[in-house]
Motif scaffolding. Structure first.
Motif, mmCIF file in Angstrom:
data_model
loop_
_atom_site.group_PDB
_atom_site.id
_atom_site.type_symbol
_atom_site.label_atom_id
_atom_site.label_comp_id
_atom_site.label_asym_id
_atom_site.label_seq_id
_atom_site.Cartn_x
_atom_site.Cartn_y
_atom_site.Cartn_z
ATOM 1 N N HIS A 120 41.462 33.304 40.734
ATOM 2 C CA HIS A 120 40.786 34.417 40.055
ATOM 3 C C HIS A 120 40.560 35.596 40.994
ATOM 4 O O HIS A 120 40.740 36.752 40.607
ATOM 5 C CB HIS A 120 39.475 33.935 39.427
ATOM 6 N N ARG A 127 33.574 38.402 40.265
ATOM 7 C CA ARG A 127 32.685 37.255 40.062
ATOM 8 C C ARG A 127 31.237 37.718 39.947
ATOM 9 O O ARG A 127 30.757 38.497 40.758
ATOM 10 C CB ARG A 127 32.812 36.271 41.220
ATOM 11 N N TYR A 143 33.770 34.837 35.840
ATOM 12 C CA TYR A 143 34.726 35.811 36.356
ATOM 13 C C TYR A 143 35.118 36.740 35.223
ATOM 14 O O TYR A 143 35.414 36.297 34.111
ATOM 15 C CB TYR A 143 35.966 35.105 36.895
#
Length: 147
Positions: A120, A127, A143
């Motif tokens: 991610h 985040r 996320y």
């Protein structure tokens, strides 16, 4: 090069081998039929087989949370992990997301899933600084990515 396609009844054996060893082939075929309705819990849901050279290496899916927001997830088969398929598949899935008119992807990632956390971040997701508890009782980060 990876491609995405919808599941076919013939994929049941591969799914059983890699993801659902305790399910029967007819039950997996029923699940594929349900997947191909593109609805789950009265929301848009779409799942794709991830193919490398016509060989299935995993799955990716989209689930609608609102008119503008979906969650997107990749599950690459254990034997195929570490080859970059997760990142490639998520990039392809982001294109599908955008084509369908969604603007935001919001994913929950378990705090103990280092590979998914790195994926991610590599793909430019932001985040949230808090840790949450998901429906299964696992600690997760949120996320977010604008598409």
């Amino acid at each position: 090069m990876l491609t995405l396609r919808h599941f076919e009844q013939e994929d049941a054996e591969t799914l059983r081998s890699f993801l659902y060893p305790d399910m029967t082939i007819p039950d997996i075929q029923d699940m594929i039929r349900q997947w191909n309705t593109f609805v789950h819990a009265d929301r848009y849901f779409e799942i794709f087989a991830v193919l490398s050279e016509k060989r299935m290496v995993g799955t990716v899916s989209l689930y609608e949370h609102s008119r503008n927001m979906v969650s997107a997830g990749a599950e690459i088969f254990r034997d195929e992990q570490g080859k970059g398929y997760g990142a490639q598949a998520m990039i392809l899935l982001e294109k599908v997301t955008k084509e369908k008119g969604y603007r935001l992807i919001l994913n929950q990632v378990r705090t103990d899933n280092g590979a998914s956390l790195r994926l991610h971040e590599k793909l430019g997701y932001e985040r949230d600084s808090s840790i949450y508890c998901n429906q299964r009782g696992h600690e997760v980060y949120l996320y977010i990515k604008l598409i």
